[in-house]
Write a protein that holds these residues in place. Structure first.
Motif, PDB file in Angstrom:
ATOM      1  N   THR A 196       0.812  -1.210   0.000  1.00  0.00           N
ATOM      2  CA  THR A 196       0.000   0.000   0.000  1.00  0.00           C
ATOM      3  C   THR A 196       0.847   1.263   0.000  1.00  0.00           C
ATOM      4  O   THR A 196       2.020   1.259   0.394  1.00  0.00           O
ATOM      5  N   TYR A 197       0.206   2.324  -0.440  1.00  0.00           N
ATOM      6  CA  TYR A 197       0.819   3.658  -0.441  1.00  0.00           C
ATOM      7  C   TYR A 197      -0.243   4.655   0.029  1.00  0.00           C
ATOM      8  O   TYR A 197      -1.428   4.515  -0.315  1.00  0.00           O
ATOM      9  N   TYR A 198       0.199   5.635   0.798  1.00  0.00           N
ATOM     10  CA  TYR A 198      -0.678   6.721   1.229  1.00  0.00           C
ATOM     11  C   TYR A 198      -0.005   8.057   0.957  1.00  0.00           C
ATOM     12  O   TYR A 198       1.195   8.212   1.232  1.00  0.00           O
ATOM     13  N   ALA A 199      -0.774   8.995   0.472  1.00  0.00           N
ATOM     14  CA  ALA A 199      -0.270  10.351   0.361  1.00  0.00           C
ATOM     15  C   ALA A 199      -0.001  10.896   1.765  1.00  0.00           C
ATOM     16  O   ALA A 199      -0.690  10.527   2.721  1.00  0.00           O
ATOM     17  N   ASP A 200       0.983  11.760   1.881  1.00  0.00           N
ATOM     18  CA  ASP A 200       1.334  12.316   3.193  1.00  0.00           C
ATOM     19  C   ASP A 200       0.141  13.001   3.852  1.00  0.00           C
ATOM     20  O   ASP A 200      -0.022  12.964   5.068  1.00  0.00           O
ATOM     21  N   SER A 201      -0.711  13.597   3.036  1.00  0.00           N
ATOM     22  CA  SER A 201      -1.838  14.359   3.572  1.00  0.00           C
ATOM     23  C   SER A 201      -2.888  13.485   4.245  1.00  0.00           C
ATOM     24  O   SER A 201      -3.722  13.992   5.011  1.00  0.00           O
TER      25      SER A 201
END
Length: 129
Positions: free
Chosen positions: A58-63
């Motif tokens: 998985t990946y998440y935007a910093d925001s």
């Protein structure tokens, strides 16, 4: 026929939660890279969270890191985005999209139009008091 259908959007107060669903048909989500993207008026479409095929990296935007969680239910062929501690700046149309896992999930998620070729119709999320 490949199809993605989003649901779960709506109006929520700051600090509230929503769970978006992306139901897939015509292909299996476990064998596809799936991403959640959002676009606010006057802004570029941005990657919020993405999950790779197979092992589900998985990946998440910093925001959204620490507030949003992406998950996949292979039996229901559906990908979810749990959104907690929502902020007014999260207001946007949210789209899910599918593609092939041809490179790292964080690379794909930052270039949605290059890597994700099948898109849902979008669901509006509005965070306001």
């Amino acid at each position: 026929q490949l199809q993605l259908v989003e649901s779960g959007g709506g109006l929520v107060q700051p600090g509230g939660s929503l769970r978006l669903s992306c139901a897939a048909s015509g292909f299996t989500v476990v064998n596809s890279a799936i991403g959640w993207f959002r676009q606010a008026p006057g802004k570029e479409r941005e990657g919020v969270s993405c999950i790779s095929s197979g092992d589900g990296s998985t990946y998440y935007a910093d925001s959204v890191k620490g507030r949003f969680t992406i998950s996949r239910d292979n039996a229901k062929n559906t990908v979810y985005l749990q959104m907690n501690s929502l902020k007014p700046e999260d207001t946007a149309v949210y789209y899910c999209a599918a593609g092939a896992s041809i490179t790292a999930v964080q690379v794909m998620c930052k270039s949605p139009r290059a890597f994700y070729h099948y898109w849902g119709q979008g669901t509006q999320v509005t965070v306001s008091s």
